[in-house]
Design a protein around this motif. Structure first.
Motif, PDB file in Angstrom:
ATOM      1  N   GLU A   1     144.550 -97.695-144.882  1.00 48.45           N
ATOM      2  CA  GLU A   1     144.021 -96.231-144.479  1.00 48.45           C
ATOM      3  C   GLU A   1     144.917 -95.945-143.304  1.00 48.45           C
ATOM      4  O   GLU A   1     145.141 -96.660-142.349  1.00 48.45           O
ATOM      5  CB  GLU A   1     142.659 -96.153-144.131  1.00 48.45           C
ATOM      6  CG  GLU A   1     142.123 -94.893-143.460  1.00 48.45           C
ATOM      7  CD  GLU A   1     140.670 -95.012-143.121  1.00 48.45           C
ATOM      8  OE1 GLU A   1     140.429 -93.823-142.474  1.00 48.45           O
ATOM      9  OE2 GLU A   1     139.986 -95.924-143.309  1.00 48.45           O
ATOM     10  N   ILE A   2     145.659 -94.585-143.329  1.00 46.92           N
ATOM     11  CA  ILE A   2     146.465 -94.325-142.221  1.00 46.92           C
ATOM     12  C   ILE A   2     145.362 -93.977-141.060  1.00 46.92           C
ATOM     13  O   ILE A   2     144.447 -92.800-141.200  1.00 46.92           O
ATOM     14  CB  ILE A   2     147.186 -93.130-142.665  1.00 46.92           C
ATOM     15  CG1 ILE A   2     148.254 -93.184-143.720  1.00 46.92           C
ATOM     16  CG2 ILE A   2     147.676 -92.435-141.264  1.00 46.92           C
ATOM     17  CD1 ILE A   2     148.955 -92.059-143.953  1.00 46.92           C
ATOM     18  N   VAL A   3     145.386 -94.610-140.195  1.00 45.42           N
ATOM     19  CA  VAL A   3     144.675 -94.451-138.694  1.00 45.42           C
ATOM     20  C   VAL A   3     145.278 -93.405-137.802  1.00 45.42           C
ATOM     21  O   VAL A   3     144.730 -92.486-137.279  1.00 45.42           O
ATOM     22  CB  VAL A   3     144.540 -95.976-138.073  1.00 45.42           C
ATOM     23  CG1 VAL A   3     143.485 -95.394-136.790  1.00 45.42           C
ATOM     24  CG2 VAL A   3     143.423 -96.737-139.096  1.00 45.42           C
ATOM     25  N   ARG A   4     146.558 -93.527-137.459  1.00 45.25           N
ATOM     26  CA  ARG A   4     147.284 -92.754-136.531  1.00 45.25           C
ATOM     27  C   ARG A   4     148.554 -92.836-136.571  1.00 45.25           C
ATOM     28  O   ARG A   4     149.360 -93.843-136.676  1.00 45.25           O
ATOM     29  CB  ARG A   4     146.906 -93.229-134.969  1.00 45.25           C
ATOM     30  CG  ARG A   4     147.406 -92.374-133.927  1.00 45.25           C
ATOM     31  CD  ARG A   4     146.922 -92.678-132.689  1.00 45.25           C
ATOM     32  NE  ARG A   4     147.030 -94.119-132.279  1.00 45.25           N
ATOM     33  CZ  ARG A   4     148.045 -94.485-131.294  1.00 45.25           C
ATOM     34  NH1 ARG A   4     148.663 -93.611-130.721  1.00 45.25           N
ATOM     35  NH2 ARG A   4     148.265 -95.762-131.420  1.00 45.25           N
TER      36      ARG A   4
ATOM     37  N   VAL B   1     120.793 -87.409-141.588  1.00 52.28           N
ATOM     38  CA  VAL B   1     121.127 -88.675-142.368  1.00 52.28           C
ATOM     39  C   VAL B   1     122.539 -88.823-142.047  1.00 52.28           C
ATOM     40  O   VAL B   1     123.235 -87.952-141.949  1.00 52.28           O
ATOM     41  CB  VAL B   1     121.172 -88.338-143.967  1.00 52.28           C
ATOM     42  CG1 VAL B   1     121.747 -89.307-144.680  1.00 52.28           C
ATOM     43  CG2 VAL B   1     119.744 -88.240-144.411  1.00 52.28           C
ATOM     44  N   THR B   2     122.955 -90.169-141.941  1.00 51.99           N
ATOM     45  CA  THR B   2     124.545 -90.773-141.414  1.00 51.99           C
ATOM     46  C   THR B   2     124.767 -91.486-142.588  1.00 51.99           C
ATOM     47  O   THR B   2     123.992 -92.491-142.792  1.00 51.99           O
ATOM     48  CB  THR B   2     124.325 -91.365-140.125  1.00 51.99           C
ATOM     49  OG1 THR B   2     123.832 -90.241-139.174  1.00 51.99           O
ATOM     50  CG2 THR B   2     125.756 -91.744-139.815  1.00 51.99           C
ATOM     51  N   ARG B   3     126.036 -91.166-142.800  1.00 53.99           N
ATOM     52  CA  ARG B   3     126.532 -91.990-144.140  1.00 53.99           C
ATOM     53  C   ARG B   3     127.837 -92.597-143.505  1.00 53.99           C
ATOM     54  O   ARG B   3     128.550 -92.188-143.050  1.00 53.99           O
ATOM     55  CB  ARG B   3     126.779 -91.050-145.346  1.00 53.99           C
ATOM     56  CG  ARG B   3     125.439 -90.822-146.160  1.00 53.99           C
ATOM     57  CD  ARG B   3     125.738 -90.155-147.443  1.00 53.99           C
ATOM     58  NE  ARG B   3     124.531 -89.984-148.202  1.00 53.99           N
ATOM     59  CZ  ARG B   3     123.998 -90.567-148.908  1.00 53.99           C
ATOM     60  NH1 ARG B   3     124.482 -91.917-148.948  1.00 53.99           N
ATOM     61  NH2 ARG B   3     122.939 -90.174-149.482  1.00 53.99           N
ATOM     62  N   ILE B   4     128.137 -93.815-143.641  1.00 52.64           N
ATOM     63  CA  ILE B   4     128.976 -94.727-143.147  1.00 52.64           C
ATOM     64  C   ILE B   4     129.966 -95.367-144.366  1.00 52.64           C
ATOM     65  O   ILE B   4     129.395 -95.994-144.986  1.00 52.64           O
ATOM     66  CB  ILE B   4     128.601 -95.916-142.074  1.00 52.64           C
ATOM     67  CG1 ILE B   4     127.936 -95.011-140.972  1.00 52.64           C
ATOM     68  CG2 ILE B   4     129.820 -96.719-141.912  1.00 52.64           C
ATOM     69  CD1 ILE B   4     127.205 -96.182-140.120  1.00 52.64           C
ATOM     70  N   PRO B   5     131.195 -94.768-144.347  1.00 50.81           N
ATOM     71  CA  PRO B   5     131.733 -95.530-145.471  1.00 50.81           C
ATOM     72  C   PRO B   5     131.943 -97.037-145.398  1.00 50.81           C
ATOM     73  O   PRO B   5     132.392 -97.311-144.421  1.00 50.81           O
ATOM     74  CB  PRO B   5     133.134 -94.689-145.599  1.00 50.81           C
ATOM     75  CG  PRO B   5     132.913 -93.616-144.822  1.00 50.81           C
ATOM     76  CD  PRO B   5     131.682 -93.768-143.828  1.00 50.81           C
ATOM     77  N   LEU B   6     131.991 -97.748-146.673  1.00 51.11           N
ATOM     78  CA  LEU B   6     132.109 -99.180-146.674  1.00 51.11           C
ATOM     79  C   LEU B   6     133.746 -99.257-146.955  1.00 51.11           C
ATOM     80  O   LEU B   6     134.125 -99.581-148.369  1.00 51.11           O
ATOM     81  CB  LEU B   6     130.994 -99.695-147.400  1.00 51.11           C
ATOM     82  CG  LEU B   6     129.637-100.133-147.284  1.00 51.11           C
ATOM     83  CD1 LEU B   6     128.971-100.727-148.171  1.00 51.11           C
ATOM     84  CD2 LEU B   6     129.716-101.217-145.701  1.00 51.11           C
ATOM     85  N   LYS B   7     134.263 -99.206-146.140  1.00 54.21           N
ATOM     86  CA  LYS B   7     135.849 -99.362-146.194  1.00 54.21           C
ATOM     87  C   LYS B   7     136.409-100.025-145.077  1.00 54.21           C
ATOM     88  O   LYS B   7     135.769-100.254-144.024  1.00 54.21           O
ATOM     89  CB  LYS B   7     136.606 -97.938-146.559  1.00 54.21           C
ATOM     90  CG  LYS B   7     136.483 -97.133-145.421  1.00 54.21           C
ATOM     91  CD  LYS B   7     137.183 -95.830-145.678  1.00 54.21           C
ATOM     92  CE  LYS B   7     137.133 -94.846-144.318  1.00 54.21           C
ATOM     93  NZ  LYS B   7     137.618 -93.441-144.838  1.00 54.21           N
ATOM     94  N   GLY B   8     137.645-100.521-145.208  1.00 54.98           N
ATOM     95  CA  GLY B   8     138.490-101.169-144.153  1.00 54.98           C
ATOM     96  C   GLY B   8     137.764-102.562-143.987  1.00 54.98           C
ATOM     97  O   GLY B   8     137.327-103.210-144.833  1.00 54.98           O
ATOM     98  N   ILE B   9     137.767-103.000-142.759  1.00 50.14           N
ATOM     99  CA  ILE B   9     137.262-104.143-142.472  1.00 50.14           C
ATOM    100  C   ILE B   9     135.790-104.422-142.701  1.00 50.14           C
ATOM    101  O   ILE B   9     135.122-105.362-143.557  1.00 50.14           O
ATOM    102  CB  ILE B   9     137.235-104.616-140.955  1.00 50.14           C
ATOM    103  CG1 ILE B   9     138.878-104.939-140.825  1.00 50.14           C
ATOM    104  CG2 ILE B   9     136.452-105.792-140.700  1.00 50.14           C
ATOM    105  CD1 ILE B   9     139.168-105.321-139.278  1.00 50.14           C
ATOM    106  N   ARG B  10     134.812-103.434-142.700  1.00 47.81           N
ATOM    107  CA  ARG B  10     133.472-103.481-142.784  1.00 47.81           C
ATOM    108  C   ARG B  10     133.259-103.462-144.325  1.00 47.81           C
ATOM    109  O   ARG B  10     132.334-104.302-144.797  1.00 47.81           O
ATOM    110  CB  ARG B  10     132.851-101.940-142.543  1.00 47.81           C
ATOM    111  CG  ARG B  10     131.291-101.901-142.512  1.00 47.81           C
ATOM    112  CD  ARG B  10     130.895-100.748-142.085  1.00 47.81           C
ATOM    113  NE  ARG B  10     130.998-100.553-140.571  1.00 47.81           N
ATOM    114  CZ  ARG B  10     130.330-100.953-139.560  1.00 47.81           C
ATOM    115  NH1 ARG B  10     128.924-101.506-139.911  1.00 47.81           N
ATOM    116  NH2 ARG B  10     130.596-100.862-138.153  1.00 47.81           N
ATOM    117  N   GLY B  11     133.964-102.817-145.332  1.00 46.79           N
ATOM    118  CA  GLY B  11     133.970-102.888-146.713  1.00 46.79           C
ATOM    119  C   GLY B  11     134.446-104.326-147.083  1.00 46.79           C
ATOM    120  O   GLY B  11     133.752-104.507-148.009  1.00 46.79           O
ATOM    121  N   ALA B  12     135.337-104.874-146.450  1.00 44.69           N
ATOM    122  CA  ALA B  12     135.819-106.153-147.022  1.00 44.69           C
ATOM    123  C   ALA B  12     134.747-107.155-146.559  1.00 44.69           C
ATOM    124  O   ALA B  12     134.315-108.247-147.543  1.00 44.69           O
ATOM    125  CB  ALA B  12     137.285-106.654-146.315  1.00 44.69           C
TER     126      ALA B  12
END
Length: 501
Positions: free
Chosen positions: A20-23, A274-285
């Protein structure tokens, strides 16, 4: 004449297939040096800076911040060689010659480094902004115009895509919109390009296909913003938001709208908290690994309380003698490696396909580190060959890198056993999930004063709870209990370690 070369997202190693492009660290028109970092990306393993192997002028960027790109997708193009009058490259996106020259011609001289973390020893040159000779015409009054950059089309030639420039301004209350390509359909949903094939719709992952199916979204009505029209998750989520705003989730035949209620599972009304946090990047791994561990490993846990008073006294004596300070974690790691030498069954993993237990001669010790971006497990290589001072220094280095988000994929993989010091959170015990594909994990609680019977008398001693969670396929309770008892004996009487020094 300048030669325009295309730099693609390199193979980041360790089986990683996307980032994912962060910056963005450069803009179109910036001058970059060989091996200068041009973009910061987040993989499933770590946050890394990607260096460009070419030196020249950036002519195009591919992907907005927050976009996920697969390995091999274009990142940017660089004009290498002479520049045209006014400082702009002689050829580049926006001209016929530039479109034809992108990625064509003989390879220009560069570092040849296309893997993250490899570069020359020379410091990158200070980048400067090249401006055109003629000032751009004044924009009409109103909101700032979105920045334009080139994005790949199905035939591989760049096309202009407009998006907001969010560099250095990513705020939590300003959700990033994905780059839109193609011609928007009704309600802002990208329409399918004319003449598209009737074969399978290219999507970046099965999760994207399932998300669209669950919400009644026809992927054939979309053109993805990924390379060659690849549909990303951001594209689906954008379409669902647009559909919810107009009370629909897709279009029927002949472009007739099909009215449906907004899907409550993915698009919560604004009045819901409601807050939705995508399971991607390190958290998803991490989520994937924990789920796999729980489903594959038949784990069991045993624990014991130990008197750590003598261990703490030994550490105080070491630190009073001068030199670098020794950490408690380093002493526990030294005890752990000594125990694994006695019980090698736990320094192992299970090869399910071959139906074999794989035991390792070397101990690559992982340790749990909590960061702002989630839980990571850096690995200390050859921990069995290190003394307490070397272990302390390596723990400190890896912990700092973890907090800064600069751990490399190699520093986050390859562990054979994990040490989990959950006592730093102020808790006594835990039954952690084994770090797949390893076979065991030693847990250490907080060391606190407690009543303890010492030499037949009740006394206040420094007590710690130790736990061992292990894969029951690699050993039985006798081996696990023997390992844990030896660790406890070393904690209570550090002199026991002298046998292994």
């Amino acid at each position: 004449m300048a030669q325009v070369l295309e730099f693609k997202l390199p193979d980041l190693g360790e089986g990683l297939t996307e980032a994912e492009i962060v910056r963005w660290l450069v803009e179109v028109g910036d001058v970059v040096a060989v091996d200068q970092p041009v973009v910061e990306v987040e993989t499933a393993k770590a946050m890394v800076e990607v260096p460009c192997p070419y030196g020249g002028v950036v002519t195009a960027r591919f992907g907005a911040e927050g976009t996920e790109l697969p390995v091999g997708a274009p990142l940017l193009t660089v004009a290498v060689g002479e520049t045209a009058e006014g400082g702009r490259p002689a050829t580049g996106p926006g001209t016929a010659d530039g479109e034809a020259a992108r990625g064509q011609g003989p390879a220009a001289e560069g570092s040849g480094n296309v893997l993250v973390g490899y570069g020359t020893s020379e410091a990158p040159a200070r980048r400067r902004r090249i401006r055109p000779a003629q000032p751009a015409p004044a924009a009409p009054a109103g909101p700032p115009a979105p920045a334009a950059f080139a994005a790949p089309s199905a035939n591989g030639r760049p096309r202009t895509v407009e998006t907001r420039d969010t560099r250095d301004t990513r705020a939590a209350d300003a959700p990033q919109q994905p780059e839109r390509t193609g011609t928007p359909g009704a309600g802002g949903t990208p329409s399918r390009t004319a003449g598209a094939a009737d074969g399978p719709v290219p999507v970046i992952s099965p999760l994207v296909r399932r998300l669209a199916r669950q919400n009644g979204l026809d992927l054939r009505e979309m053109t993805g913003s990924g390379p060659d029209g690849l549909i990303l998750r951001a594209d689906v989520e954008y379409a669902l938001r647009a559909a919810a705003a107009q009370g629909r989730t897709g279009t029927g035949t002949a472009g007739e709208p099909r009215t449906q209620a907004a899907p409550a599972t993915d698009l919560a009304p604004a009045d819901r908290a409601v807050t939705r946090i995508p399971l991607k990047g390190i958290r998803g791994a991490v989520a994937d690994k924990l789920s796999r561990s729980r489903s594959e490993i038949p784990d069991a846990t045993c624990w014991v309380d130990a008197d750590a008073t003598e261990l703490m006294r030994a550490r105080a004596a070491m630190n009073a003698a001068g030199g670098p300070k020794i950490s408690v974690l380093a002493l526990l790691a030294r005890i752990c490696t000594a125990a694994l030498a006695r019980f090698p069954e736990l320094n192992a993993s299970v090869d399910t396909q071959a139906r074999e237990i794989v035991q390792y001669a070397d101990v690559h010790l992982g340790f749990a580190a909590q960061t702002d971006r989630g839980l990571v497990v850096p690995v200390v290589r050859d921990a069995h060959a290190r003394d307490a001072e070397s272990l302390t220094a390596e723990f400190a280095r890896l912990t700092e890198s973890a907090r800064a988000g600069t751990l490399t994929p190699a520093e986050l993989t390859g562990g054979t056993f994990t040490l989990n010091n959950y006592g730093v959170f102020g808790v006594d015990g835990s039954t952690p999930i084994v770090n797949h594909p390893e076979a065991a994990m030693l847990g250490v609680g907080r060391i606190v004063p407690k009543p303890w019977v010492h030499e037949g008398e009740l006394a206040v001693r420094q007590v710690v709870q130790l736990s061992l969670t292990f894969d029951h396929r690699v050993c039985d309770g006798g081996t696990a209990g023997g390992f844990l008892r030896y660790v406890a004996d070393c904690v209570e009487q550090p002199a026991v370690l002298l046998r292994t020094l």
